[in-house]
Design a protein around this motif. Structure first.
Motif, PDB file in Angstrom:
ATOM      1  N   THR A   1       0.838  -1.204   0.000  1.00 20.00           N
ATOM      2  CA  THR A   1       0.000   0.000   0.000  1.00 20.00           C
ATOM      3  C   THR A   1       0.868   1.247   0.000  1.00 20.00           C
ATOM      4  O   THR A   1       1.723   1.420   0.876  1.00 20.00           O
ATOM      5  CB  THR A   1      -0.907   0.009   1.247  1.00 20.00           C
ATOM      6  N   GLN A   2       0.640   2.100  -0.985  1.00 21.40           N
ATOM      7  CA  GLN A   2       1.349   3.368  -1.084  1.00 21.40           C
ATOM      8  C   GLN A   2       0.346   4.510  -1.119  1.00 21.40           C
ATOM      9  O   GLN A   2      -0.755   4.356  -1.658  1.00 21.40           O
ATOM     10  CB  GLN A   2       2.182   3.444  -2.371  1.00 21.40           C
ATOM     11  N   PRO A   3       0.723   5.689  -0.611  1.00 17.88           N
ATOM     12  CA  PRO A   3      -0.148   6.858  -0.782  1.00 17.88           C
ATOM     13  C   PRO A   3      -0.197   7.234  -2.254  1.00 17.88           C
ATOM     14  O   PRO A   3       0.789   7.077  -2.978  1.00 17.88           O
ATOM     15  CB  PRO A   3       0.549   7.943   0.046  1.00 17.88           C
TER      16      PRO A   3
ATOM     17  N   ALA B   1      11.367  14.513   1.092  1.00 19.68           N
ATOM     18  CA  ALA B   1      10.136  13.775   0.812  1.00 19.68           C
ATOM     19  C   ALA B   1      10.278  12.356   1.326  1.00 19.68           C
ATOM     20  O   ALA B   1      11.347  11.746   1.198  1.00 19.68           O
ATOM     21  CB  ALA B   1       9.861  13.754  -0.694  1.00 19.68           C
ATOM     22  N   ARG B   2       9.206  11.863   1.900  1.00 22.38           N
ATOM     23  CA  ARG B   2       9.177  10.471   2.360  1.00 22.38           C
ATOM     24  C   ARG B   2       7.966   9.765   1.761  1.00 22.38           C
ATOM     25  O   ARG B   2       6.835  10.233   1.919  1.00 22.38           O
ATOM     26  CB  ARG B   2       9.149  10.406   3.886  1.00 22.38           C
ATOM     27  N   ILE B   3       8.225   8.674   1.098  1.00 20.49           N
ATOM     28  CA  ILE B   3       7.166   7.880   0.467  1.00 20.49           C
ATOM     29  C   ILE B   3       7.131   6.535   1.143  1.00 20.49           C
ATOM     30  O   ILE B   3       8.149   5.837   1.198  1.00 20.49           O
ATOM     31  CB  ILE B   3       7.418   7.740  -1.046  1.00 20.49           C
ATOM     32  N   THR B   4       5.976   6.152   1.641  1.00 22.15           N
ATOM     33  CA  THR B   4       5.860   4.912   2.395  1.00 22.15           C
ATOM     34  C   THR B   4       5.277   3.777   1.554  1.00 22.15           C
ATOM     35  O   THR B   4       4.567   4.015   0.568  1.00 22.15           O
ATOM     36  CB  THR B   4       4.994   5.104   3.641  1.00 22.15           C
ATOM     37  N   CYS B   5       5.570   2.580   1.994  1.00 20.34           N
ATOM     38  CA  CYS B   5       5.092   1.356   1.341  1.00 20.34           C
ATOM     39  C   CYS B   5       4.744   0.379   2.453  1.00 20.34           C
ATOM     40  O   CYS B   5       5.646  -0.085   3.174  1.00 20.34           O
ATOM     41  CB  CYS B   5       6.180   0.804   0.445  1.00 20.34           C
ATOM     42  N   GLY B   6       3.469   0.116   2.625  1.00 22.12           N
ATOM     43  CA  GLY B   6       3.023  -0.732   3.705  1.00 22.12           C
ATOM     44  C   GLY B   6       2.733  -2.152   3.263  1.00 22.12           C
ATOM     45  O   GLY B   6       2.149  -2.372   2.201  1.00 22.12           O
ATOM     46  N   GLY B   7       3.148  -3.102   4.089  1.00 19.27           N
ATOM     47  CA  GLY B   7       2.872  -4.507   3.809  1.00 19.27           C
ATOM     48  C   GLY B   7       3.038  -5.323   5.080  1.00 19.27           C
ATOM     49  O   GLY B   7       3.814  -4.947   5.964  1.00 19.27           O
ATOM     50  N   ASN B   8       2.345  -6.425   5.159  1.00 19.08           N
ATOM     51  CA  ASN B   8       2.391  -7.263   6.350  1.00 19.08           C
ATOM     52  C   ASN B   8       3.805  -7.797   6.592  1.00 19.08           C
ATOM     53  O   ASN B   8       4.358  -8.514   5.746  1.00 19.08           O
ATOM     54  CB  ASN B   8       1.404  -8.427   6.199  1.00 19.08           C
TER      55      ASN B   8
ATOM     56  N   GLY C   1       0.895   0.351  -5.539  1.00 21.44           N
ATOM     57  CA  GLY C   1       0.077   1.057  -6.501  1.00 21.44           C
ATOM     58  C   GLY C   1       0.703   2.328  -7.055  1.00 21.44           C
ATOM     59  O   GLY C   1       0.153   2.930  -7.986  1.00 21.44           O
ATOM     60  N   GLY C   2       1.837   2.727  -6.496  1.00 19.90           N
ATOM     61  CA  GLY C   2       2.539   3.903  -6.995  1.00 19.90           C
ATOM     62  C   GLY C   2       2.161   5.182  -6.273  1.00 19.90           C
ATOM     63  O   GLY C   2       1.003   5.351  -5.851  1.00 19.90           O
TER      64      GLY C   2
END
Lengths: 106, 118
Positions: free
Chosen positions: A5-7, A18-25, A99-100
């Protein structure tokens, strides 16, 4: 299946971080890779295996991975950093992309 | 210097089979650890992984598309071929091939746009 999951979008002022996150279990258990894609161009690998920069990628790009979140950090953001960014892992014998995130430099 | 280039038809009709070829240089798919994958991107949308083939001929497919995909390699020609059956307009996308080393896609082709339309 595994999901990342990305914003959808992140904005940053010129010269700021800038900080871009990537969420995953339990994403910390996986190798996370990051790609930059500018309009009309193929993606470019900017961070591999959580924290490593390929040759030619500026030191301003860095990555981290802990718990359920991996983060791409872009320091001293420049206009040329404006692009879509995708995270990616290998999970359950498949390549999984987030999702980018569209980064806008203000 | 590693390069990859995709080739194939720009236009296919619905229900037809798409065949794409990835021609690469600068590495060999006979070398242990080398892999090549296919990825697509519909206009304005995110990347979607399709398939991967390894140096030892192991093959991996997208769960949602695996019944329609076949990936193969010709090591002597430095080529990887992807076929996708029963094409539909929703399959309109730019199709990329990429080298995979470890689990990262470190080199990409420039992509080829495939439009599905009657």
């Amino acid at each position: 299946s595994y999901e990342l999951t990305q914003p959808l979008s992140v904005s940053v002022a010129l010269g700021q971080t800038a900080r871009i996150t990537c969420g995953g279990n339990n994403i910390e258990s996986k190798n996370v890779h990051w790609y930059q894609q500018k309009p009309g161009q193929a993606p470019v690998l900017v961070i591999y295996r959580d924290t490593n920069r390929p040759s030619g990628i500026p030191e301003r790009f860095s990555g981290s991975n802990s718990g359920n979140t991996a983060t791409l950090t872009i320091s001293r953001a420049q206009a040329g950093d404006e692009a879509a960014y995708y995270c990616q892992v290998w999970a359950f014998s498949t390549v999984v992309f987030g999702g980018g995130t569209m980064l806008t430099v203000l | 210097q590693v390069t990859l280039r995709e080739s194939g038809p720009a236009l296919v009709k619905p229900t037809q089979t798409l065949t794409l070829t990835c021609t690469f240089s600068g590495f060999s798919l006979s070398t242990s650890g080398m892999c090549v994958g296919w990825i697509r991107q519909p206009p304005g949308k995110a990347l979607e992984w399709l398939a991967r083939i390894d140096w030892d001929d192991d093959k991996y497919y997208s769960t949602s598309l695996k019944t329609r995909l076949t990936i193969s390699k010709d090591t002597s020609k430095d080529q990887v071929v992807l076929t996708m059956t029963n094409m539909d307009p929703v399959d309109t996308a730019t199709y990329y091939c990429a080298r995979i080393l470890g689990s990262e896609l470190d080199y990409w082709g420039q992509g080829t746009l495939v439009t599905v339309s009657s």
